[in-house]
Design a protein around this motif. Structure first.
Motif, PDB file in Angstrom:
ATOM      1  N   GLU A  62      25.094  29.252  38.537  1.00  0.00           N
ATOM      2  CA  GLU A  62      26.504  29.690  38.986  1.00  0.00           C
ATOM      3  C   GLU A  62      26.212  30.193  40.585  1.00  0.00           C
ATOM      4  OE1 GLU A  62      29.183  30.046  35.129  1.00  0.00           O
ATOM      5  OE2 GLU A  62      28.043  31.573  35.962  1.00  0.00           O
ATOM      6  N   GLU A  63      25.152  31.433  40.505  1.00  0.00           N
ATOM      7  CA  GLU A  63      25.264  31.939  41.749  1.00  0.00           C
ATOM      8  C   GLU A  63      24.791  31.348  42.876  1.00  0.00           C
ATOM      9  OE1 GLU A  63      24.119  35.751  41.155  1.00  0.00           O
ATOM     10  OE2 GLU A  63      25.668  36.574  39.692  1.00  0.00           O
ATOM     11  N   ALA A  64      23.731  30.425  42.521  1.00  0.00           N
ATOM     12  CA  ALA A  64      22.905  29.830  43.231  1.00  0.00           C
ATOM     13  C   ALA A  64      23.435  28.597  43.978  1.00  0.00           C
ATOM     14  CB  ALA A  64      21.436  29.619  42.874  1.00  0.00           C
ATOM     15  N   GLU A  85      30.269  37.879  39.867  1.00  0.00           N
ATOM     16  CA  GLU A  85      28.844  38.316  40.092  1.00  0.00           C
ATOM     17  C   GLU A  85      28.723  39.708  39.611  1.00  0.00           C
ATOM     18  OE1 GLU A  85      26.988  36.931  43.620  1.00  0.00           O
ATOM     19  OE2 GLU A  85      27.920  34.878  43.500  1.00  0.00           O
ATOM     20  N   GLY A  86      29.486  40.554  40.053  1.00  0.00           N
ATOM     21  CA  GLY A  86      29.625  41.893  39.293  1.00  0.00           C
ATOM     22  C   GLY A  86      29.423  41.930  37.794  1.00  0.00           C
ATOM     23  N   PRO A 137      36.658  34.640  29.655  1.00  0.00           N
ATOM     24  CA  PRO A 137      37.914  34.051  29.841  1.00  0.00           C
ATOM     25  C   PRO A 137      38.038  34.278  31.301  1.00  0.00           C
ATOM     26  CG  PRO A 137      37.801  35.463  27.831  1.00  0.00           C
ATOM     27  CD  PRO A 137      36.400  35.772  28.716  1.00  0.00           C
ATOM     28  N   HIS A 138      37.607  35.307  32.057  1.00  0.00           N
ATOM     29  CA  HIS A 138      37.914  35.507  33.464  1.00  0.00           C
ATOM     30  C   HIS A 138      37.364  34.225  34.108  1.00  0.00           C
ATOM     31  CE1 HIS A 138      37.259  38.157  37.216  1.00  0.00           C
ATOM     32  NE2 HIS A 138      38.547  37.476  37.377  1.00  0.00           N
ATOM     33  N   GLU A 139      36.224  34.039  34.008  1.00  0.00           N
ATOM     34  CA  GLU A 139      35.382  33.095  34.709  1.00  0.00           C
ATOM     35  C   GLU A 139      36.399  31.687  34.412  1.00  0.00           C
ATOM     36  OE1 GLU A 139      31.051  31.981  35.628  1.00  0.00           O
ATOM     37  OE2 GLU A 139      31.401  31.370  33.635  1.00  0.00           O
ATOM     38  N   GLU A 140      36.669  31.297  33.361  1.00  0.00           N
ATOM     39  CA  GLU A 140      37.330  30.211  32.925  1.00  0.00           C
ATOM     40  C   GLU A 140      38.763  30.103  33.677  1.00  0.00           C
ATOM     41  OE1 GLU A 140      37.430  30.136  28.823  1.00  0.00           O
ATOM     42  OE2 GLU A 140      35.329  29.990  28.345  1.00  0.00           O
TER      43      GLU A 140
END
Length: 231
Positions: A62-64, A85-86, A137-140
């Protein structure tokens, strides 16, 4: 905004489901553990290494790859990107603490440290459950919804291929059968049908049996005994 079919996010939701369910199973297993379960707890280490590695790979990809591509299409993602990312950093820390606690627990069996070590392990796995309950849930909500707006199905599939190059074969060897272990029969059939013939054969003949051996300590019968209630 792109046009075309929306990305297929079912694999991503399945990964999240696997993370949540198995964090809960770990807490239940450790909570019910008794000293004579030490061998089973020790054997669980190989499975947990794969679980921790799969989550690490998921977030590395995800981050890359995924988040930068989304940020390029949708600059409004910047604040959410930093937040997610945090949360990844917190999750990585809690995965490590849970692993260390799990590694210590078998050696405490039969000694005066057992109760304390088990209680610390329970707290570690509960903390892991808690960050997953916050992060996933936050990411979704803030990322998955944007994927549908920013990418076509083909574009998102290409990002998935690029992400696979970042994380390597471990994404298939452990994560593939691990995720499918949490799928319904229909979800599993649909996911496998979308794979090349050779991948399906390798999954059935090698990857799934290997995963079953690794996961046996997590779900073998008879189940761990419930703690005795103190008189």
């Amino acid at each position: 905004m792109t046009t075309g079919l929306e990305p297929d996010l079912r694999p991503s939701y399945l990964e999240h489901r696997a993370m949540r369910i198995d964090a809960g199973r770990l807490t239940a297993l450790v909570s019910a553990a008794q000293p004579d379960d030490a061998d089973r707890l020790s054997a669980l280490g190989s499975w947990y290494a794969g679980y921790e590695g799969a989550i690490h790979d998921h977030h590395t990809a995800e981050e890359a790859v995924i988040y930068p591509a989304l940020l390029e299409r949708d600059p409004s993602f910047a604040e959410a990107d930093a937040e997610l990312e945090g949360e990844h950093r917190v999750l990585a820390d809690r995965l490590e603490v849970a692993r260390q606690s799990l590694e210590r627990l078998p050696s405490a069996a039969g000694g005066g440290r057992w109760e304390r070590e088990r209680d610390e392990d329970v707290r570690a796995t509960q903390a892991l459950e808690a960050i997953l309950a916050t992060h996933l849930p936050h990411e979704e909500e803030v990322a998955f919804s944007r994927y549908r707006q920013a990418f076509t199905s083909d574009e998102f599939a290409d990002l998935g291929k690029a992400a696979w190059k970042v994380v390597g074969t471990r994404a298939i060897v452990f994560a593939g059968p691990w995720v499918l272990d949490h799928a319904t029969e229909q979800e599993r059939a649909e996911t496998l049908a979308a794979q090349p013939w050779l991948v399906r054969v390798v999954y059935r003949l090698a990857l799934r049996p290997r995963y079953e051996r690794l996961a046996r300590p997590l779900r073998s019968t008879p189940p761990l005994r419930a703690r005795r209630t103190e008189a």
